[in-house]
Motif scaffolding. Structure first.
Motif: not given
Length: 253
Positions: A34, A36-37, A79, A215-216, A249, A252-253
């Motif tokens: 993704t 977006k975070y 974000g 994704e972190k 962070y 997110v999806r």
């Protein structure tokens, strides 16, 4: 078969390294990361305050403040959107608290005995001021090497609260008190001028991303921030801050 292998090797890096981390979870198929975070942010800063604004007691100007210093803190939500693998846009909504300590000395000719000549009697006005803001911080982040990035942005600050504490202390001669016999007195009627309801800041800095798992990621930033307009109305009060900021962070999806 060779064609599929070539596609695999050319496409995979664009997914795996989209934020600079090796987030490959399967050797058989690319992992669609993704872009977006969202996360949490906190910072601690040191500010050097400059300007020229009056300190008043019962609406009478006692002195002018022109320099001071103090700490600041911020915390809130952040974000980040990765437009390209090396270019991101960030936005944060924060509570910001700015503290400032000002001090200036004044001298008058004082006599303790009418038969003796006067002498210079020096006292110091000191003010501790705390300002609270809701801050919208927006920045562009450009990766320049590995996980190291440069960033530039603006912050919009809306004043929501403030507190002030003022006092007057004897500096020299130290053995000559105020008329009430004290050497320090609180100035409950003291105040600075009206505060600006809105303050605009600009900032530049560098950041480093830290892998925290799939994704972190975390981010550590060193930022310099300067207020464009004044904290007080009709007078000058700017703040140059050096800030250490930490973010965490989650994708997110």
């Amino acid at each position: 078969m060779i064609r599929l292998i070539l596609i695999f090797f050319f496409v995979l890096p664009s997914f795996v390294l989209s934020q600079g981390f090796d987030w490959q979870v399967s050797s058989r198929q690319p992992y669609d990361i993704t872009n977006k975070y969202i996360g949490a942010v906190g910072s601690l800063s040191y500010g050097y305050h400059t300007g020229s604004f009056p300190f008043l007691e019962k609406d009478i100007v006692c002195c002018n403040y022109d320099k001071g210093d103090g700490l600041g803190v911020q915390f809130g939500l952040a974000g980040e959107y990765w437009y390209e693998h090396d270019l991101a846009f960030t936005a944060s909504v924060l509570y910001s608290q700015v503290s400032a300590n000002f001090r200036t000395e004044t001298s008058v000719i004082k006599k303790t005995n009418p038969d003796l000549p006067g002498f210079n009697w020096t006292t110091a006005y000191e003010s501790d001021i705390t300002l609270g803001f809701i801050t919208l911080d927006m920045a562009v982040k450009k990766r320049i090497y590995n996980k190291l990035s440069l960033r530039a942005g603006v912050d919009i600050n809306f004043n929501i609260n403030s507190s002030e504490a003022h006092k007057n202390t004897v500096v020299s001669p130290k053995n000559v008190p105020f008329s009430d016999g004290t050497f320090e007195k609180e100035l409950s009627n003291g105040r600075i001028g009206d505060l600006s309801s809105f303050v605009l800041g600009v900032n530049i800095g560098a950041s480093y991303d830290i892998n925290l798992g799939i994704e972190k990621y975390g981010e550590i930033s060193a930022i310099s921030n300067y207020t464009v307009n004044s904290y007080v109305s009709n007078n000058s009060w700017q703040n140059l801050q050096t800030k250490l900021m930490i973010k965490a962070y989650f994708g997110v999806r």
